[in-house]
Write a protein that holds these residues in place. Structure first.
Motif, PDB file in Angstrom:
ATOM      1  N   TYR A   1      39.266  75.357  71.593  1.00  0.00           N
ATOM      2  CA  TYR A   1      40.169  74.733  72.567  1.00  0.00           C
ATOM      3  C   TYR A   1      40.383  73.254  72.245  1.00  0.00           C
ATOM      4  O   TYR A   1      41.488  72.729  72.403  1.00  0.00           O
ATOM      5  N   SER A   2      39.330  72.592  71.788  1.00  0.00           N
ATOM      6  CA  SER A   2      39.478  71.186  71.372  1.00  0.00           C
ATOM      7  C   SER A   2      40.369  71.102  70.138  1.00  0.00           C
ATOM      8  O   SER A   2      41.205  70.201  70.023  1.00  0.00           O
ATOM      9  N   GLU A   3      40.193  72.035  69.214  1.00  0.00           N
ATOM     10  CA  GLU A   3      41.036  72.055  68.011  1.00  0.00           C
ATOM     11  C   GLU A   3      42.496  72.236  68.391  1.00  0.00           C
ATOM     12  O   GLU A   3      43.378  71.560  67.846  1.00  0.00           O
ATOM     13  N   ARG A   4      42.738  73.121  69.324  1.00  0.00           N
ATOM     14  CA  ARG A   4      44.121  73.377  69.745  1.00  0.00           C
ATOM     15  C   ARG A   4      44.726  72.132  70.368  1.00  0.00           C
ATOM     16  O   ARG A   4      45.860  71.745  70.065  1.00  0.00           O
ATOM     17  N   LEU A   5      43.969  71.466  71.253  1.00  0.00           N
ATOM     18  CA  LEU A   5      44.474  70.254  71.895  1.00  0.00           C
ATOM     19  C   LEU A   5      44.770  69.175  70.853  1.00  0.00           C
ATOM     20  O   LEU A   5      45.834  68.558  70.874  1.00  0.00           O
ATOM     21  N   LEU A   6      43.855  68.987  69.920  1.00  0.00           N
ATOM     22  CA  LEU A   6      44.056  67.963  68.885  1.00  0.00           C
ATOM     23  C   LEU A   6      45.270  68.290  68.018  1.00  0.00           C
ATOM     24  O   LEU A   6      46.032  67.404  67.631  1.00  0.00           O
ATOM     25  N   SER A   7      45.462  69.566  67.729  1.00  0.00           N
ATOM     26  CA  SER A   7      46.599  69.961  66.874  1.00  0.00           C
ATOM     27  C   SER A   7      47.937  69.764  67.582  1.00  0.00           C
ATOM     28  O   SER A   7      48.976  69.617  66.934  1.00  0.00           O
ATOM     29  N   LEU A   8      47.918  69.744  68.934  1.00  0.00           N
ATOM     30  CA  LEU A   8      49.152  69.540  69.696  1.00  0.00           C
ATOM     31  C   LEU A   8      49.503  68.060  69.860  1.00  0.00           C
ATOM     32  O   LEU A   8      50.632  67.721  70.233  1.00  0.00           O
ATOM     33  N   LEU A   9      48.542  67.185  69.581  1.00  0.00           N
ATOM     34  CA  LEU A   9      48.791  65.749  69.716  1.00  0.00           C
ATOM     35  C   LEU A   9      49.306  65.183  68.398  1.00  0.00           C
ATOM     36  O   LEU A   9      48.927  65.654  67.326  1.00  0.00           O
ATOM     37  N   PRO A  10      50.161  64.154  68.462  1.00  0.00           N
ATOM     38  CA  PRO A  10      50.644  63.534  67.222  1.00  0.00           C
ATOM     39  C   PRO A  10      49.486  63.042  66.363  1.00  0.00           C
ATOM     40  O   PRO A  10      48.499  62.504  66.888  1.00  0.00           O
ATOM     41  N   ARG A  11      49.600  63.241  65.066  1.00  0.00           N
ATOM     42  CA  ARG A  11      48.526  62.842  64.155  1.00  0.00           C
ATOM     43  C   ARG A  11      48.219  61.347  64.248  1.00  0.00           C
ATOM     44  O   ARG A  11      47.090  60.919  64.032  1.00  0.00           O
ATOM     45  N   SER A  12      49.219  60.574  64.608  1.00  0.00           N
ATOM     46  CA  SER A  12      49.041  59.118  64.712  1.00  0.00           C
ATOM     47  C   SER A  12      48.073  58.725  65.838  1.00  0.00           C
ATOM     48  O   SER A  12      47.597  57.600  65.891  1.00  0.00           O
ATOM     49  N   CYS A  13      47.792  59.664  66.748  1.00  0.00           N
ATOM     50  CA  CYS A  13      46.872  59.394  67.871  1.00  0.00           C
ATOM     51  C   CYS A  13      45.420  59.693  67.520  1.00  0.00           C
ATOM     52  O   CYS A  13      44.509  59.225  68.209  1.00  0.00           O
ATOM     53  N   HIS A  14      45.202  60.473  66.487  1.00  0.00           N
ATOM     54  CA  HIS A  14      43.858  60.991  66.227  1.00  0.00           C
ATOM     55  C   HIS A  14      42.812  59.899  66.018  1.00  0.00           C
ATOM     56  O   HIS A  14      41.657  60.053  66.415  1.00  0.00           O
ATOM     57  N   ASN A  15      43.214  58.794  65.379  1.00  0.00           N
ATOM     58  CA  ASN A  15      42.229  57.739  65.113  1.00  0.00           C
ATOM     59  C   ASN A  15      41.913  56.888  66.344  1.00  0.00           C
ATOM     60  O   ASN A  15      41.209  55.892  66.263  1.00  0.00           O
ATOM     61  N   LYS A  16      42.426  57.307  67.503  1.00  0.00           N
ATOM     62  CA  LYS A  16      42.115  56.628  68.770  1.00  0.00           C
ATOM     63  C   LYS A  16      41.263  57.531  69.676  1.00  0.00           C
ATOM     64  O   LYS A  16      41.042  57.216  70.839  1.00  0.00           O
ATOM     65  N   ILE A  17      40.812  58.661  69.117  1.00  0.00           N
ATOM     66  CA  ILE A  17      40.081  59.660  69.910  1.00  0.00           C
ATOM     67  C   ILE A  17      38.631  59.760  69.430  1.00  0.00           C
ATOM     68  O   ILE A  17      38.368  59.884  68.233  1.00  0.00           O
ATOM     69  N   THR A  18      37.711  59.727  70.387  1.00  0.00           N
ATOM     70  CA  THR A  18      36.286  59.915  70.108  1.00  0.00           C
ATOM     71  C   THR A  18      35.866  61.232  70.747  1.00  0.00           C
ATOM     72  O   THR A  18      36.235  61.522  71.885  1.00  0.00           O
ATOM     73  N   VAL A  19      35.078  62.020  70.000  1.00  0.00           N
ATOM     74  CA  VAL A  19      34.724  63.364  70.468  1.00  0.00           C
ATOM     75  C   VAL A  19      33.264  63.407  70.935  1.00  0.00           C
ATOM     76  O   VAL A  19      32.388  62.777  70.344  1.00  0.00           O
ATOM     77  N   HIS A  20      33.022  64.148  72.036  1.00  0.00           N
ATOM     78  CA  HIS A  20      31.686  64.230  72.631  1.00  0.00           C
ATOM     79  C   HIS A  20      30.901  65.457  72.176  1.00  0.00           C
ATOM     80  O   HIS A  20      29.691  65.503  72.375  1.00  0.00           O
ATOM     81  N   GLU A  21      31.551  66.434  71.634  1.00  0.00           N
ATOM     82  CA  GLU A  21      30.892  67.646  71.137  1.00  0.00           C
ATOM     83  C   GLU A  21      31.618  68.083  69.870  1.00  0.00           C
ATOM     84  O   GLU A  21      32.654  67.530  69.528  1.00  0.00           O
ATOM     85  N   HIS A  22      31.053  69.087  69.188  1.00  0.00           N
ATOM     86  CA  HIS A  22      31.724  69.648  68.007  1.00  0.00           C
ATOM     87  C   HIS A  22      32.090  68.513  67.035  1.00  0.00           C
ATOM     88  O   HIS A  22      33.259  68.284  66.723  1.00  0.00           O
ATOM     89  N   PHE A  23      31.045  67.817  66.583  1.00  0.00           N
ATOM     90  CA  PHE A  23      31.245  66.579  65.841  1.00  0.00           C
ATOM     91  C   PHE A  23      31.986  66.757  64.519  1.00  0.00           C
ATOM     92  O   PHE A  23      32.503  65.806  63.949  1.00  0.00           O
ATOM     93  N   TYR A  24      32.052  67.991  64.004  1.00  0.00           N
ATOM     94  CA  TYR A  24      32.800  68.231  62.764  1.00  0.00           C
ATOM     95  C   TYR A  24      34.278  67.875  62.928  1.00  0.00           C
ATOM     96  O   TYR A  24      34.989  67.614  61.949  1.00  0.00           O
TER      97      TYR A  24
END
Length: 202
Positions: free
Chosen positions: A41-64
């Motif tokens: 579900y986290s993968e799906r959410l991340l894949s729906l967000l623009p790639r330019s946003c990814h480097n502003k996101i910190t993850v609390h689980e599933h550290f891979y």
């Protein structure tokens, strides 16, 4: 001061659209917090967000997910949990004990001092500190720009956090309570409140 937005603890239909809009409005630090959820579900959410946003996101689980999606870093919710072996990159941590704050700061880029006030999303999580304890921690220099106030943080108490010397605030329920995931589609209230929060921390 830094403004950190913590996601709602559960996934919901409009979430990717709201998060993308928040990034467009200037959000630069999102913590993806979905305790106990499946990584897909986290993968799906991340894949729906623009790639330019990814480097502003910190993850609390599933550290891979950090390396897979080029995220900003990882967050350790439990101080006793070990950092993944071989991990190199930004780390942030929770701390709910002022006596451990100095040690926690040494191990992380920034720290969420947890349960400043009663939690909005999880009412059973009560405030851990008295105002006197926070004042003393501030006077001792334990609260500084590396320490962010978390737990029951709202627009109305940002000034108090600033007065104590916190380097940032972590907002969750105060933002997400402005959108009913079961019946609303229009999320204008969230964007308007985010703008108020952003100006309050400037």
């Amino acid at each position: 001061m830094k403004l950190v937005i913590l996601t709602k603890s559960t996934f919901f239909v409009e979430e990717d659209k709201i998060l993308a809009a928040l990034f467009d409005e200037g959000l630069d630090c999102l913590h993806l917090y979905k305790p106990g959820s499946s990584p897909m579900y986290s993968e799906r959410l991340l894949s729906l967000l623009p790639r330019s946003c990814h480097n502003k996101i910190t993850v609390h689980e599933h550290f891979y997910l950090k390396s897979e999606y080029g995220l900003a870093g990882i967050h350790i919710d439990d101080f006793s949990s070990a950092v993944p072996s071989g991990y190199k990159g930004k780390i942030s941590m929770n701390c709910s004990d002022i006596s451990k704050l100095k040690e926690t700061k040494k191990q992380s880029h920034y720290v969420f001092l947890k349960n400043i006030f009663d939690c909005i999303e999880f009412p059973e999580q009560k405030s851990s500190f008295s105002m006197q304890e926070l004042e003393t921690a501030a006077q001792l220099g334990l609260i500084d720009k590396k320490v962010y106030a978390m737990g029951g943080m709202t627009y109305d108490n940002i000034r108090l956090a600033r007065d104590f010397g916190f380097g940032g605030v972590v907002i969750c329920g105060d933002l997400w309570n402005r959108f009913d995931i079961h019946s609303q589609v229009d999320f204008k209230n969230i964007l308007n409140h985010f703008e108020r929060l952003r100006k309050a921390v400037e």
